[in-house]
Design a protein around this motif. Structure first.
Motif, PDB file in Angstrom:
ATOM      1  N   THR A 116       0.832  -1.206   0.000  1.00  0.00           N
ATOM      2  CA  THR A 116       0.000   0.000   0.000  1.00  0.00           C
ATOM      3  C   THR A 116       0.866   1.256   0.000  1.00  0.00           C
ATOM      4  N   THR A 117       1.948   1.216   0.762  1.00  0.00           N
ATOM      5  CA  THR A 117       2.840   2.384   0.812  1.00  0.00           C
ATOM      6  C   THR A 117       3.433   2.671  -0.564  1.00  0.00           C
ATOM      7  N   ILE A 118       3.942   1.639  -1.210  1.00  0.00           N
ATOM      8  CA  ILE A 118       4.542   1.833  -2.543  1.00  0.00           C
ATOM      9  C   ILE A 118       3.475   2.297  -3.536  1.00  0.00           C
ATOM     10  N   ALA A 119       2.284   1.690  -3.462  1.00  0.00           N
ATOM     11  CA  ALA A 119       1.210   2.075  -4.386  1.00  0.00           C
ATOM     12  C   ALA A 119       0.824   3.543  -4.204  1.00  0.00           C
ATOM     13  N   ARG A 120       0.777   3.988  -2.952  1.00  0.00           N
ATOM     14  CA  ARG A 120       0.421   5.399  -2.717  1.00  0.00           C
ATOM     15  C   ARG A 120       1.518   6.335  -3.204  1.00  0.00           C
ATOM     16  N   LEU A 121       2.771   5.912  -3.026  1.00  0.00           N
ATOM     17  CA  LEU A 121       3.872   6.748  -3.525  1.00  0.00           C
ATOM     18  C   LEU A 121       3.809   6.856  -5.050  1.00  0.00           C
ATOM     19  N   GLN A 122       3.452   5.741  -5.709  1.00  0.00           N
ATOM     20  CA  GLN A 122       3.329   5.767  -7.170  1.00  0.00           C
ATOM     21  C   GLN A 122       2.149   6.640  -7.587  1.00  0.00           C
ATOM     22  N   GLU A 123       1.036   6.436  -6.902  1.00  0.00           N
ATOM     23  CA  GLU A 123      -0.169   7.181  -7.260  1.00  0.00           C
ATOM     24  C   GLU A 123       0.027   8.680  -7.057  1.00  0.00           C
ATOM     25  N   ALA A 124       0.794   9.028  -6.022  1.00  0.00           N
ATOM     26  CA  ALA A 124       1.015  10.450  -5.736  1.00  0.00           C
ATOM     27  C   ALA A 124       1.787  11.145  -6.845  1.00  0.00           C
ATOM     28  N   CYS A 125       2.466  10.359  -7.673  1.00  0.00           N
ATOM     29  CA  CYS A 125       3.199  10.969  -8.794  1.00  0.00           C
ATOM     30  C   CYS A 125       2.450  10.798 -10.104  1.00  0.00           C
ATOM     31  N   SER A 126       2.260   9.556 -10.511  1.00  0.00           N
ATOM     32  CA  SER A 126       1.896   9.320 -11.906  1.00  0.00           C
ATOM     33  C   SER A 126       0.414   9.486 -12.200  1.00  0.00           C
ATOM     34  N   ASP A 127      -0.434   9.092 -11.269  1.00  0.00           N
ATOM     35  CA  ASP A 127      -1.859   9.089 -11.605  1.00  0.00           C
ATOM     36  C   ASP A 127      -2.581  10.273 -10.982  1.00  0.00           C
ATOM     37  N   ASN A 128      -1.802  11.250 -10.562  1.00  0.00           N
ATOM     38  CA  ASN A 128      -2.419  12.287  -9.749  1.00  0.00           C
ATOM     39  C   ASN A 128      -2.208  13.667 -10.366  1.00  0.00           C
ATOM     40  N   PRO A 129      -3.297  14.318 -10.823  1.00  0.00           N
ATOM     41  CA  PRO A 129      -3.148  15.652 -11.414  1.00  0.00           C
ATOM     42  C   PRO A 129      -2.659  16.684 -10.399  1.00  0.00           C
ATOM     43  N   ASP A 130      -2.867  16.374  -9.096  1.00  0.00           N
ATOM     44  CA  ASP A 130      -2.425  17.331  -8.071  1.00  0.00           C
ATOM     45  C   ASP A 130      -0.986  17.085  -7.615  1.00  0.00           C
ATOM     46  N   ALA A 131      -0.301  16.157  -8.294  1.00  0.00           N
ATOM     47  CA  ALA A 131       1.050  15.826  -7.855  1.00  0.00           C
ATOM     48  C   ALA A 131       1.907  17.082  -7.743  1.00  0.00           C
ATOM     49  N   ASP A 132       2.520  17.231  -6.608  1.00  0.00           N
ATOM     50  CA  ASP A 132       3.434  18.369  -6.470  1.00  0.00           C
ATOM     51  C   ASP A 132       4.630  17.967  -5.613  1.00  0.00           C
ATOM     52  N   ALA A 133       5.489  18.934  -5.382  1.00  0.00           N
ATOM     53  CA  ALA A 133       6.761  18.640  -4.728  1.00  0.00           C
ATOM     54  C   ALA A 133       6.595  18.221  -3.272  1.00  0.00           C
ATOM     55  N   THR A 134       5.399  18.408  -2.711  1.00  0.00           N
ATOM     56  CA  THR A 134       5.228  18.016  -1.313  1.00  0.00           C
ATOM     57  C   THR A 134       4.676  16.600  -1.175  1.00  0.00           C
ATOM     58  N   THR A 135       4.210  16.015  -2.279  1.00  0.00           N
ATOM     59  CA  THR A 135       3.619  14.678  -2.191  1.00  0.00           C
ATOM     60  C   THR A 135       4.261  13.675  -3.143  1.00  0.00           C
ATOM     61  N   ILE A 191       7.436  11.931  -4.846  1.00  0.00           N
ATOM     62  CA  ILE A 191       8.878  11.809  -4.584  1.00  0.00           C
ATOM     63  C   ILE A 191       9.713  12.105  -5.824  1.00  0.00           C
ATOM     64  N   MET A 192       9.112  12.094  -6.996  1.00  0.00           N
ATOM     65  CA  MET A 192       9.862  12.439  -8.207  1.00  0.00           C
ATOM     66  C   MET A 192       9.937  13.950  -8.412  1.00  0.00           C
ATOM     67  N   LYS A 193       9.189  14.707  -7.615  1.00  0.00           N
ATOM     68  CA  LYS A 193       9.231  16.164  -7.733  1.00  0.00           C
ATOM     69  C   LYS A 193       9.825  16.861  -6.506  1.00  0.00           C
ATOM     70  N   ALA A 194       9.965  16.140  -5.417  1.00  0.00           N
ATOM     71  CA  ALA A 194      10.510  16.761  -4.196  1.00  0.00           C
ATOM     72  C   ALA A 194      11.885  17.340  -4.484  1.00  0.00           C
ATOM     73  N   PRO A 195      12.175  18.525  -3.964  1.00  0.00           N
ATOM     74  CA  PRO A 195      13.422  19.197  -4.347  1.00  0.00           C
ATOM     75  C   PRO A 195      14.696  18.551  -3.815  1.00  0.00           C
ATOM     76  N   GLY A 227      22.507  17.091  -9.579  1.00  0.00           N
ATOM     77  CA  GLY A 227      22.963  18.255  -8.808  1.00  0.00           C
ATOM     78  C   GLY A 227      23.060  18.002  -7.315  1.00  0.00           C
ATOM     79  N   GLY A 228      22.531  16.877  -6.850  1.00  0.00           N
ATOM     80  CA  GLY A 228      22.605  16.567  -5.418  1.00  0.00           C
ATOM     81  C   GLY A 228      23.493  15.360  -5.172  1.00  0.00           C
ATOM     82  N   GLY A 229      23.756  15.081  -3.908  1.00  0.00           N
ATOM     83  CA  GLY A 229      24.561  13.919  -3.579  1.00  0.00           C
ATOM     84  C   GLY A 229      23.710  12.662  -3.444  1.00  0.00           C
ATOM     85  N   MET A 230      24.386  11.513  -3.432  1.00  0.00           N
ATOM     86  CA  MET A 230      23.668  10.265  -3.159  1.00  0.00           C
ATOM     87  C   MET A 230      23.295  10.236  -1.686  1.00  0.00           C
ATOM     88  N   ARG A 231      22.090   9.772  -1.382  1.00  0.00           N
ATOM     89  CA  ARG A 231      21.705   9.621   0.024  1.00  0.00           C
ATOM     90  C   ARG A 231      20.911   8.335   0.208  1.00  0.00           C
TER      91      ARG A 231
END
Lengths: 242, 242
Positions: free
Chosen positions: A58-77, A79-83, A126-130
């Protein structure tokens, strides 16, 4: 159970997970526990999961949904947009915490508990590995030079070899050998960890998963390595004085 | 925590325990976890203890009291008089179960739990060597040819080496090396297990503890063995192909 391990080295990151899932000992299945979020050259995030399958899926599915299937996807939800990778870890931690809480509510009346831990490893351009270990409660710790590896699940059998051979200067080739031998010790000593394995290497700065492979049960290279290691250990054992 | 291990071999039994006890991480002490009951040539019983110190100390004290300080001592309560090793295991299991229950009652209001596990190894004249692992509930399992070793406490770090090198035909010298290397891996990877160590060897048929020694922190032989093993492992690791 599960065994997942991630190494954070100067040359890159090496990740390995098994695939065995069990509910009791009579209900055993194979599930991938390594998940890749990737925009090659821009950003790569790999998540390894240990714990209750209902929580991790469920956690992975929500992380995926928060990016790909979500028109409201933004940098706060998403993980592919978080700065930053720190904010990625915070999104993952928050999501895990929410899912764990929801599942826990359902399980209370059964007097059962469900939880999960995650390893989140990544880099953005532009960022380091973490690399982070996210606890069931959603808080997290990070791999550092002093402690260049993180483990979740059945981590004890495979820790002695890592303690002895892994430093931040370990090469990616040696690192793959180290995680595979660490897994080999775990597979031999604990039935709840099982083949096939998923191995991924992320080179520093590449922002993409480089060499990655699934190692099936009976893989001749893995079997040969495992056999050679057993023989070397037995020979070393014979030669030690007491 | 603790790490104790016992090997049941054709040539005899080898037992090793650490001595670290901790309540939290800021209250660390040294306590012997190996206890010997012996009438040389007639009967030897060695007990290794892991778990809550209040449970293990009281259990051992009651077992001692049931024999030496008790005019009513008889074969149903005194492990030095019980007619078989199986009945010894049953007396120990019953005592452990009683003590665990009493302590649990006291701790209920604190919402805490206390328990302990024991390894009981021994031989009486005319009988075979037997080794039992007593669970906190008082029930037990026994080492066999198929599974010639038993472990309690932090057993996972040191299991891979035992899985690889110990068989019932292992010699007593090799067996001492095996348990010491198993302990060495545990000491390196887990702070809650600590020096000094207690090592005891019981030769088949002797019905007495043969060579036994306390290995102090800084023991030059143990340090040399540990160093040689680390070097051998690293060399073996370098030589393995991937």
């Amino acid at each position: 159970m599960t065994y997942c391990v991630g190494l954070l080295l100067k040359a890159g990151m090496v990740l390995l997970s098994d695939t065995r899932t069990n509910a009791g000992v009579d209900n055993i299945a194979t599930y991938r526990k390594m998940f890749v979020f990737e925009e090659p050259g821009e950003r790569v995030i790999t998540i390894l999961a240990a714990g209750s399958l209902s929580v991790t899926q469920t956690t992975i599915a929500r992380l995926q949904e928060a990016c790909s299937d979500n028109p409201d996807a933004d940098a706060t939800t998403c993980i592919m947009k978080a700065p930053t990778m720190l904010q990625v870890a915070e999104i993952v931690g928050r999501t895990l915490s929410q899912v764990t809480g929801e599942v826990a509510d359902k399980l209370t009346r059964m007097k059962q508990a469900a939880n999960a831990s995650l390893i989140v490893a990544g880099q953005r351009r532009g960022g380091g590995m973490r690399m982070f270990l996210i606890y069931p409660e959603g808080n997290f710790i990070e791999a550092t030079e002093d402690t260049p590896f993180l483990q979740i699940g059945e981590h004890k059998y495979g820790k002695p070899i890592l303690d002895r051979v892994v430093t931040p200067d370990t090469s990616l080739a040696e690192a793959q050998k180290a995680v595979l031998l660490s897994m080999d010790s775990t597979l031999r000593s604990n039935l709840s960890v099982g083949m096939p394995l998923d191995l991924a290497v992320i080179e520093e700065g590449a922002c993409r998963v480089g060499p990655s492979r699934r190692i099936e049960a009976g893989d001749p290279d893995f079997a040969a390595m495992s056999e050679a290691w057993s023989n070397a250990l037995r020979a070393a054992f014979r030669n030690i004085g007491i």
